[in-house]
Design a protein around this motif. Structure first.
Motif, PDB file in Angstrom:
ATOM      1  N   LEU A 100       1.055  -1.357  -0.055  1.00 29.63           N
ATOM      2  CA  LEU A 100      -0.138  -0.056  -0.004  1.00 29.63           C
ATOM      3  C   LEU A 100       0.996   1.294  -0.020  1.00 29.63           C
ATOM      4  O   LEU A 100       0.482   2.158  -0.850  1.00 29.63           O
ATOM      5  CB  LEU A 100      -0.924  -0.043   1.182  1.00 29.63           C
ATOM      6  CG  LEU A 100      -1.946  -1.021   1.038  1.00 29.63           C
ATOM      7  CD1 LEU A 100      -2.821  -1.007   2.605  1.00 29.63           C
ATOM      8  CD2 LEU A 100      -3.036  -0.875   0.079  1.00 29.63           C
ATOM      9  N   SER A 152      -3.868   7.315  -6.328  1.00 33.33           N
ATOM     10  CA  SER A 152      -4.308   6.285  -5.105  1.00 33.33           C
ATOM     11  C   SER A 152      -4.756   6.665  -4.111  1.00 33.33           C
ATOM     12  O   SER A 152      -4.241   7.523  -3.212  1.00 33.33           O
ATOM     13  CB  SER A 152      -2.929   5.324  -5.100  1.00 33.33           C
ATOM     14  OG  SER A 152      -2.831   4.745  -6.141  1.00 33.33           O
ATOM     15  N   TYR A 153      -5.959   5.958  -3.527  1.00 26.59           N
ATOM     16  CA  TYR A 153      -6.610   6.430  -2.449  1.00 26.59           C
ATOM     17  C   TYR A 153      -6.896   5.148  -1.413  1.00 26.59           C
ATOM     18  O   TYR A 153      -7.101   4.043  -2.141  1.00 26.59           O
ATOM     19  CB  TYR A 153      -7.858   7.208  -2.696  1.00 26.59           C
ATOM     20  CG  TYR A 153      -7.611   8.544  -3.271  1.00 26.59           C
ATOM     21  CD1 TYR A 153      -7.482   9.756  -2.584  1.00 26.59           C
ATOM     22  CD2 TYR A 153      -7.445   8.656  -4.546  1.00 26.59           C
ATOM     23  CE1 TYR A 153      -7.198  10.883  -3.231  1.00 26.59           C
ATOM     24  CE2 TYR A 153      -7.222   9.815  -5.338  1.00 26.59           C
ATOM     25  CZ  TYR A 153      -7.308  10.878  -4.652  1.00 26.59           C
ATOM     26  OH  TYR A 153      -6.958  12.130  -5.355  1.00 26.59           O
ATOM     27  N   VAL A 154      -6.495   5.327  -0.105  1.00 25.93           N
ATOM     28  CA  VAL A 154      -6.900   3.871   0.620  1.00 25.93           C
ATOM     29  C   VAL A 154      -8.002   4.454   1.599  1.00 25.93           C
ATOM     30  O   VAL A 154      -7.811   5.669   2.213  1.00 25.93           O
ATOM     31  CB  VAL A 154      -5.595   3.438   1.454  1.00 25.93           C
ATOM     32  CG1 VAL A 154      -6.188   2.496   2.399  1.00 25.93           C
ATOM     33  CG2 VAL A 154      -4.542   2.959   0.346  1.00 25.93           C
ATOM     34  N   VAL A 171      -9.310   2.913   8.814  1.00 28.85           N
ATOM     35  CA  VAL A 171      -7.907   2.703   8.248  1.00 28.85           C
ATOM     36  C   VAL A 171      -7.088   3.813   8.525  1.00 28.85           C
ATOM     37  O   VAL A 171      -5.835   3.433   8.711  1.00 28.85           O
ATOM     38  CB  VAL A 171      -7.894   2.494   6.632  1.00 28.85           C
ATOM     39  CG1 VAL A 171      -8.820   1.290   6.217  1.00 28.85           C
ATOM     40  CG2 VAL A 171      -8.508   3.836   6.167  1.00 28.85           C
ATOM     41  N   THR A 193      -2.864  -0.901   7.642  1.00 29.03           N
ATOM     42  CA  THR A 193      -2.734   0.445   6.928  1.00 29.03           C
ATOM     43  C   THR A 193      -1.988   1.483   8.087  1.00 29.03           C
ATOM     44  O   THR A 193      -2.013   2.667   7.763  1.00 29.03           O
ATOM     45  CB  THR A 193      -4.071   1.106   6.726  1.00 29.03           C
ATOM     46  OG1 THR A 193      -5.057   0.831   7.923  1.00 29.03           O
ATOM     47  CG2 THR A 193      -4.749   0.297   5.540  1.00 29.03           C
ATOM     48  N   VAL A 250      -5.615   9.055   2.868  1.00 28.32           N
ATOM     49  CA  VAL A 250      -5.898   7.794   3.401  1.00 28.32           C
ATOM     50  C   VAL A 250      -6.932   8.283   4.531  1.00 28.32           C
ATOM     51  O   VAL A 250      -6.560   8.974   5.358  1.00 28.32           O
ATOM     52  CB  VAL A 250      -4.516   7.268   4.200  1.00 28.32           C
ATOM     53  CG1 VAL A 250      -4.812   6.046   4.996  1.00 28.32           C
ATOM     54  CG2 VAL A 250      -3.530   6.848   3.134  1.00 28.32           C
ATOM     55  N   ILE A 287      -8.613   1.996  -3.607  1.00 31.61           N
ATOM     56  CA  ILE A 287      -8.222   0.925  -2.748  1.00 31.61           C
ATOM     57  C   ILE A 287      -9.171   0.952  -1.416  1.00 31.61           C
ATOM     58  O   ILE A 287      -8.939   1.435  -0.471  1.00 31.61           O
ATOM     59  CB  ILE A 287      -6.740   0.832  -2.291  1.00 31.61           C
ATOM     60  CG1 ILE A 287      -5.956   1.218  -3.519  1.00 31.61           C
ATOM     61  CG2 ILE A 287      -6.617  -0.572  -1.638  1.00 31.61           C
ATOM     62  CD1 ILE A 287      -4.604   1.471  -3.184  1.00 31.61           C
ATOM     63  N   GLU A 289     -11.317  -0.806   1.689  1.00 31.27           N
ATOM     64  CA  GLU A 289     -11.118  -1.949   2.649  1.00 31.27           C
ATOM     65  C   GLU A 289     -12.416  -2.266   3.403  1.00 31.27           C
ATOM     66  O   GLU A 289     -13.108  -1.293   3.803  1.00 31.27           O
ATOM     67  CB  GLU A 289     -10.047  -1.668   3.790  1.00 31.27           C
ATOM     68  CG  GLU A 289      -9.938  -2.735   4.764  1.00 31.27           C
ATOM     69  CD  GLU A 289      -9.014  -2.389   6.083  1.00 31.27           C
ATOM     70  OE1 GLU A 289      -9.398  -2.498   7.219  1.00 31.27           O
ATOM     71  OE2 GLU A 289      -7.788  -2.154   5.586  1.00 31.27           O
ATOM     72  N   ARG A 294     -10.190  -4.526  -0.720  1.00 26.51           N
ATOM     73  CA  ARG A 294      -9.274  -5.638   0.285  1.00 26.51           C
ATOM     74  C   ARG A 294     -10.336  -5.873   1.331  1.00 26.51           C
ATOM     75  O   ARG A 294     -11.152  -5.452   1.956  1.00 26.51           O
ATOM     76  CB  ARG A 294      -8.149  -4.784   0.810  1.00 26.51           C
ATOM     77  CG  ARG A 294      -6.972  -4.214  -0.270  1.00 26.51           C
ATOM     78  CD  ARG A 294      -5.985  -3.827   0.771  1.00 26.51           C
ATOM     79  NE  ARG A 294      -5.631  -4.367   1.897  1.00 26.51           N
ATOM     80  CZ  ARG A 294      -5.903  -3.663   3.156  1.00 26.51           C
ATOM     81  NH1 ARG A 294      -6.509  -2.589   3.389  1.00 26.51           N
ATOM     82  NH2 ARG A 294      -5.479  -4.430   4.073  1.00 26.51           N
ATOM     83  N   ILE A 345      -4.040  -3.651  -7.827  1.00 23.69           N
ATOM     84  CA  ILE A 345      -4.317  -2.093  -7.734  1.00 23.69           C
ATOM     85  C   ILE A 345      -4.074  -1.440  -9.223  1.00 23.69           C
ATOM     86  O   ILE A 345      -4.642  -0.601  -9.540  1.00 23.69           O
ATOM     87  CB  ILE A 345      -3.164  -1.599  -6.706  1.00 23.69           C
ATOM     88  CG1 ILE A 345      -3.636  -2.045  -5.264  1.00 23.69           C
ATOM     89  CG2 ILE A 345      -3.496   0.132  -6.986  1.00 23.69           C
ATOM     90  CD1 ILE A 345      -2.974  -1.556  -4.226  1.00 23.69           C
TER      91      ILE A 345
END
Length: 368
Positions: free
Chosen positions: A58, A68-70, A75, A84, A96, A121, A123, A160, A206
């Motif tokens: 990640l 990209s973003y989580v 998280v 994370t 994030v 991304i 979760e 995920r 990803i």
């Protein structure tokens, strides 16, 4: 409301020139990268558990691609399994961030984010919690490209989620729902078996041009430890791996079940039975050719997974191999799987497919 605001902000950032220079592989380019990096996997790396390998992947995804973003429940402070940890501090809470406790909203937001050419991304805290988002995954993410005639897609979406037995999870924290999603054209389903595999496969997911569900075996988060290369690398999707060669019977599995099956192979070998063990890695689309070649050699097949036996993905593998290898099979295809009951708490040892169950099935199939 928070998610809608974040989505609008992400949309505005799309026009920024920094994104025009980002390094993102198309499917063709991704294959070249995988080819170039395949030899590098022989390098010795740092000893990591599976949780840390996911975290490292990640970090790389966020660092190499500014789109990209989580996001997901909790998280920003590391998540319940700490996969994370440190991401929000390094990349900021605009990339994030926590979401409301709403799985349908998490996936819906991810679809919108990916539709604007970002790497979303998402979760889902436990695979058991993915069902409220089932409609978004099956009716939206999987069909987005098809219904628009390839004018639009949400190929940058990766979901995920930790799955499977954990020793004390019971029926709401131990399920393996991969078969539900294997029935749906338009999404990929990937399950790693180890830290090295998890890092390389997650980065491939990803950067893939299709929405992917990435099931992480929570049982192995801290139990599985191996040398993991520290550099950025990708492993090919839809390519099974023969991790142990044999001549008497073929065993096929994925995820956490591979370590159990490998132990069974060692025990069977003591009794003179040579087992070939295959890690499927990607369930949809799965590598039929590798499994077929092995079964044509051994004449026997055993499949094992934690999900209930009825309607499990093992049934699809069994049917496909019977169609392709009917005249080569020397015994019925064996399936050692979870029971057709809710996942129990105190009776978990009786529910899960254990080494002894697999060894008994190996003997029965070889001696058929």
């Amino acid at each position: 409301m928070v998610m809608a605001t974040s989505l609008r902000r992400c949309g505005r950032r799309l026009v920024s020139s920094v994104f025009n220079n980002r390094e993102f592989s198309t499917t063709c380019q991704g294959n070249k990268v995988i080819q170039q990096q395949h030899e590098q996997l022989q390098e010795t790396g740092k000893s990591l558990n599976l949780c840390s390998a996911i975290n490292q992947a990640l970090h790389i995804a966020l660092e190499t691609d500014p789109r990209s973003y989580v996001f997901g429940e909790d998280v920003s402070f590391g998540g319940v399994f700490r996969c994370t940890t440190g991401l929000a501090e390094k990349f900021g809470k605009k990339r994030v961030f926590n979401t409301p406790l709403c799985e349908q909203g998490i996936v819906g937001f991810g679809i919108g984010l990916a539709a604007m050419d970002n790497r979303a991304i998402a979760e889902i805290q436990f695979a058991d919690y993915i069902f409220p988002a089932f409609d978004q995954i099956v009716n939206e993410a999987a069909k987005f490209r098809y219904r628009s005639g390839n004018q639009f897609n949400c190929g940058g979406l990766t979901i995920r989620t930790p799955y499977g037995a954990v020793g004390h999870g019971g029926h709401y924290h131990s399920q393996s729902p991969e078969a539900f999603f294997c029935h749906v054209p338009g999404i990929k389903v990937v399950v790693p078996r180890s830290p090295r595999e998890a890092k390389g496969l997650l980065l491939s997911c990803i950067r893939d041009t299709n929405p992917v569900i990435f099931f992480e075996p929570k049982w192995l988060y801290r139990l599985a430890v191996e040398e993991v290369p520290e550099h950025d690398y990708m492993l090919p999707l839809s390519e099974a791996e023969v991790i142990r060669e044999g001549s008497d019977i073929t065993l096929v599995g994925w995820g956490a079940q591979l370590s159990i099956m490998e132990q069974a192979c060692f025990d069977a070998e003591k009794e003179g039975i040579s087992c070939e063990l295959i890690d499927l890695k990607t369930l949809i689309p799965w590598d039929k050719e590798t499994v077929e070649a092995s079964v044509r050699k051994t004449g026997k097949l055993l499949i094992s997974h934690e999900a209930p036996v009825t309607g499990g993905f093992g049934a699809e593998i069994s049917a496909s191999i019977v169609e392709r290898c009917f005249l080569r099979l020397e015994a019925p295809v064996a399936r050692i799987c979870g029971l057709d009951t809710p996942f129990p708490l105190v009776f978990e040892p009786f529910y899960v497919p254990t080494k002894n169950k697999i060894v008994d099935a190996i003997k029965a199939t070889v001696n058929y």
